[in-house]
Design a protein around this motif. Structure first.
Motif, PDB file in Angstrom:
ATOM      1  N   MET A 181       0.827  -1.204   0.000  1.00 20.94           N
ATOM      2  CA  MET A 181       0.000   0.000   0.000  1.00 20.94           C
ATOM      3  C   MET A 181       0.863   1.256   0.000  1.00 20.94           C
ATOM      4  O   MET A 181       2.016   1.237   0.409  1.00 20.94           O
ATOM      5  CB  MET A 181      -0.963  -0.006   1.186  1.00 20.94           C
ATOM      6  N   CYS A 182       0.272   2.345  -0.460  1.00 24.65           N
ATOM      7  CA  CYS A 182       0.982   3.623  -0.557  1.00 24.65           C
ATOM      8  C   CYS A 182       1.633   4.029   0.761  1.00 24.65           C
ATOM      9  O   CYS A 182       2.777   4.490   0.784  1.00 24.65           O
ATOM     10  CB  CYS A 182       0.029   4.737  -0.993  1.00 24.65           C
ATOM     11  N   LEU A 183       0.904   3.873   1.859  1.00 22.88           N
ATOM     12  CA  LEU A 183       1.385   4.372   3.144  1.00 22.88           C
ATOM     13  C   LEU A 183       2.690   3.740   3.594  1.00 22.88           C
ATOM     14  O   LEU A 183       3.396   4.315   4.417  1.00 22.88           O
ATOM     15  CB  LEU A 183       0.319   4.170   4.225  1.00 22.88           C
ATOM     16  N   THR A 184       3.034   2.563   3.073  1.00 23.97           N
ATOM     17  CA  THR A 184       4.270   1.900   3.476  1.00 23.97           C
ATOM     18  C   THR A 184       5.335   1.936   2.372  1.00 23.97           C
ATOM     19  O   THR A 184       6.340   1.252   2.465  1.00 23.97           O
ATOM     20  CB  THR A 184       3.989   0.436   3.865  1.00 23.97           C
ATOM     21  N   CYS A 185       5.111   2.746   1.359  1.00 21.28           N
ATOM     22  CA  CYS A 185       5.998   2.781   0.189  1.00 21.28           C
ATOM     23  C   CYS A 185       7.075   3.858   0.316  1.00 21.28           C
ATOM     24  O   CYS A 185       6.824   4.956   0.817  1.00 21.28           O
ATOM     25  CB  CYS A 185       5.159   3.049  -1.065  1.00 21.28           C
ATOM     26  N   ARG A 186       8.248   3.551  -0.178  1.00 24.70           N
ATOM     27  CA  ARG A 186       9.344   4.528  -0.128  1.00 24.70           C
ATOM     28  C   ARG A 186       9.095   5.725  -1.053  1.00 24.70           C
ATOM     29  O   ARG A 186       9.678   6.781  -0.883  1.00 24.70           O
ATOM     30  CB  ARG A 186      10.678   3.869  -0.455  1.00 24.70           C
ATOM     31  N   PHE A 187       8.203   5.570  -2.020  1.00 21.82           N
ATOM     32  CA  PHE A 187       7.895   6.660  -2.944  1.00 21.82           C
ATOM     33  C   PHE A 187       6.784   7.577  -2.430  1.00 21.82           C
ATOM     34  O   PHE A 187       6.528   8.626  -3.003  1.00 21.82           O
ATOM     35  CB  PHE A 187       7.487   6.106  -4.318  1.00 21.82           C
TER      36      PHE A 187
END
Length: 177
Positions: free
Chosen positions: A132-138
């Protein structure tokens, strides 16, 4: 979902993991390899195998050798299991119907609560980290505060709003620490 799983009056006799696995299996006629099923469910292979064990004993699921991958196991839902899977969808369809009645602000608030809860459960090790987005480096949350698109994805260099937060992104790369 936690309330439905914990409330005997809800009529659900399976764990959330077992419900999720039955639902995934009911959507595929040819079944899943154990590793693919675990991946789609966001679980480890061991956890998936443990959850499937009960379903196999109850005759809802069968396991056998996977033709395409001899080192993997094929998991297939039985007709008995398929007949039970729609009942598991009932509570989710009621919930989804109610979500359509929320105004835009209500949907935004609910999305923030749900994604925040998912992140806390992941950080506490209670559920596996999904893409998911919330755990992404980006992901750069609230890079553009006060706008309709407050978040920023550095991978595609674009701003986006809460409603576009992804729970399963194929390009997601875990953030450090």
């Amino acid at each position: 979902m936690h309330l439905a799983a914990d409330d005997p009056a809800a009529g659900l006799e399976r764990t959330l993991a077992q419900q999720q696995l039955l639902l995934l299996l009911s959507q595929r006629r040819d079944g899943y390899t154990l590793s693919d099923l675990a991946g789609d469910a966001g679980m480890t292979t061991l956890t998936t195998e443990s959850s499937i064990g009960t379903l196999v004993r109850e005759g809802l699921v069968v396991m056998g050798p996977a033709a395409a991958s001899p080192s993997d196991v094929l998991v297939t839902i039985t007709e008995r299991g398929r007949a039970q899977a729609p009942h598991l969808l009932h509570w989710a369809s009621d919930l989804l119907a109610e979500l359509r009645n929320l105004d835009e602000m209500g949907q935004l608030q609910l999305l923030q609560v749900v994604t925040g809860h998912i992140r806390r459960l992941q950080q506490q090790g209670q559920i596996p980290v999904v893409k998911m987005c919330l755990t992404c480096r980006f992901f750069d949350g609230y890079a553009h505060p006060g706008t309709a698109d407050p978040h920023h994805c550095r991978l595609v260099d674009a701003a986006f709003g809460h409603q576009l937060l992804r729970l399963r992104c194929p390009e997601q790369e875990p953030a450090a620490g």
